[in-house]
Design a protein around this motif. Sequence first.
Motif, PDB file in Angstrom:
ATOM      1  N   GLU A 192       0.841  -1.205   0.000  1.00  0.00           N
ATOM      2  CA  GLU A 192       0.000   0.000   0.000  1.00  0.00           C
ATOM      3  C   GLU A 192       0.873   1.251   0.000  1.00  0.00           C
ATOM      4  N   GLN A 193       1.897   1.230   0.894  1.00  0.00           N
ATOM      5  CA  GLN A 193       2.812   2.388   0.956  1.00  0.00           C
ATOM      6  C   GLN A 193       3.484   2.642  -0.391  1.00  0.00           C
ATOM      7  N   GLY A 195       2.199   2.175  -3.154  1.00  0.00           N
ATOM      8  CA  GLY A 195       1.173   2.507  -4.160  1.00  0.00           C
ATOM      9  C   GLY A 195       0.840   1.323  -5.064  1.00  0.00           C
ATOM     10  N   GLU A 196       1.056   0.095  -4.538  1.00  0.00           N
ATOM     11  CA  GLU A 196       0.850  -1.085  -5.393  1.00  0.00           C
ATOM     12  C   GLU A 196      -0.295  -1.986  -4.925  1.00  0.00           C
TER      13      GLU A 196
END
Length: 456
Positions: A192-193, A195-196
């Motif tokens: 998540e961090q 951006g995936e």
Amino acid sequence: MPAESATSSPVRQPVAGQNQQPEIHLSHRWKWSSQQAISFLMQQGVENPDVISLAAGLVDPASLPVAETRQAVQELLAVPARGRQALQYGTTAGVEPLRRQLVQHLARLENVEPDSLGITPQQIVVTTGSQQLLSVLSEILFDPGDICLVAAPTYFVYLGVLEGVGARAVPVQTDNDGMRMDDLERQLGLLEQAGELDRVRMIYVVSSYENPSGVSLSADRREQLVEISRRWSRENRILVLEDAAYRELRYDGPELPSVWSFDRDRSSVILAQTFSKSFAPGLRVGFGVLPQELVAPFCDRKGNEDFGSASFCQHLLAQVLAQGQYQSHVEEVRRACRIKRDALLQAAEQYLAPLEGVSWLQPHGGLYVWATVPEHISTGFDSPLFQHAVQQTGVMYVPGELFYAGEPAGRRRCQMRLSFGVEEPDTIREGIRRLAESIRAITSYQSVTSYQSVTS
Ligand SMILES: Cc1ncc(COP(=O)(O)O)c(C=O)c1O
């Protein structure tokens, strides 16, 4: 991860003479699927026929169901109309008599009435082994660069399938209760961090008697897994693929509920099962239970491959399930495999336990024992240990590093998978004795060379 930059056009050789042809163009799909370890392993087996194989993941040959199959074939062909139906093409999703039987079969495994399963036969697809289910499913779910979370270690052929569709396998740590849910959440958080998160399509778990480690996902974690997959499904649904290939090969320990059983509305978990381990791999019959909306996309893709798995094998299996000998056969397989597992574990106590730094896990089912040697001993194909074992003492195992996803540098190299399916108990014992001899030889060789390098 396949090379994204791989060129799609071939480097053509100049046409020198009439007989010289330009190079054959091979696709990205081929490049991503090439050099799979399974081919090397099969070749080693063929080239070294006298070697004791603790490598091959085959089922116990002596308990293959010849009599049950003969009876089913005879009954299938006794009525010409039925025989003709079995010899005709079937349908892409599988033949109806088998799909109906599979509802009963699944209900027995889940310990519920068929009506309580919450599915129709239309949600069941029959495949050419469960391997085809894993493969077709991956083709319809993953675009290159999409992500699948997998246990470390896990079934290496599936890692090859993921690579073959250009997907990225992200390893999740495991312990003696299977995939760790805290690490699964940590990995999802990291994605998540980065951006995936929107690239995460699936979490793959071999829920019972994992190939290679033999461990099973605990009941608590099975429930948590479904909850986690739902909670992290934000931009798209994160599915769980429960590979229950070894589910029926239980020798002791508790019978655990499937991960699938916790997916109450049947929308997040795909259940993959097979008759390869419990009946006969030669029939190549597996099946999957899919969320309703995946059935049509799955059949679209499978239609391009074969528009239906071998109809004869499916009718045969429907007959086997109907004639009621299946359960007693599975009991027989369990009995034979339990004896073999015990032979391996007893031999490990006798021959491996005295070796410093060597340990192994005790599986309650399946076909594998997962062993670890001291960290400084590599077990890979090109390692002194593997070479010594195959060429000097005559025993073969599967190197542990094959079962890890991710960068080769980050994989543990000091483990091995020992299978007890193929060989007879006495041969298994002898195989473990030979393995211990090789480990001892490599350990003393390494200590001599490091002693020499220190003193020279
Ligand atoms: C974990 C696991 N899944 C799936 C398969 C595929 O088996 P089959 O295609 O024979 O059903 C295997 C085969 O060994 C396996 O070990």
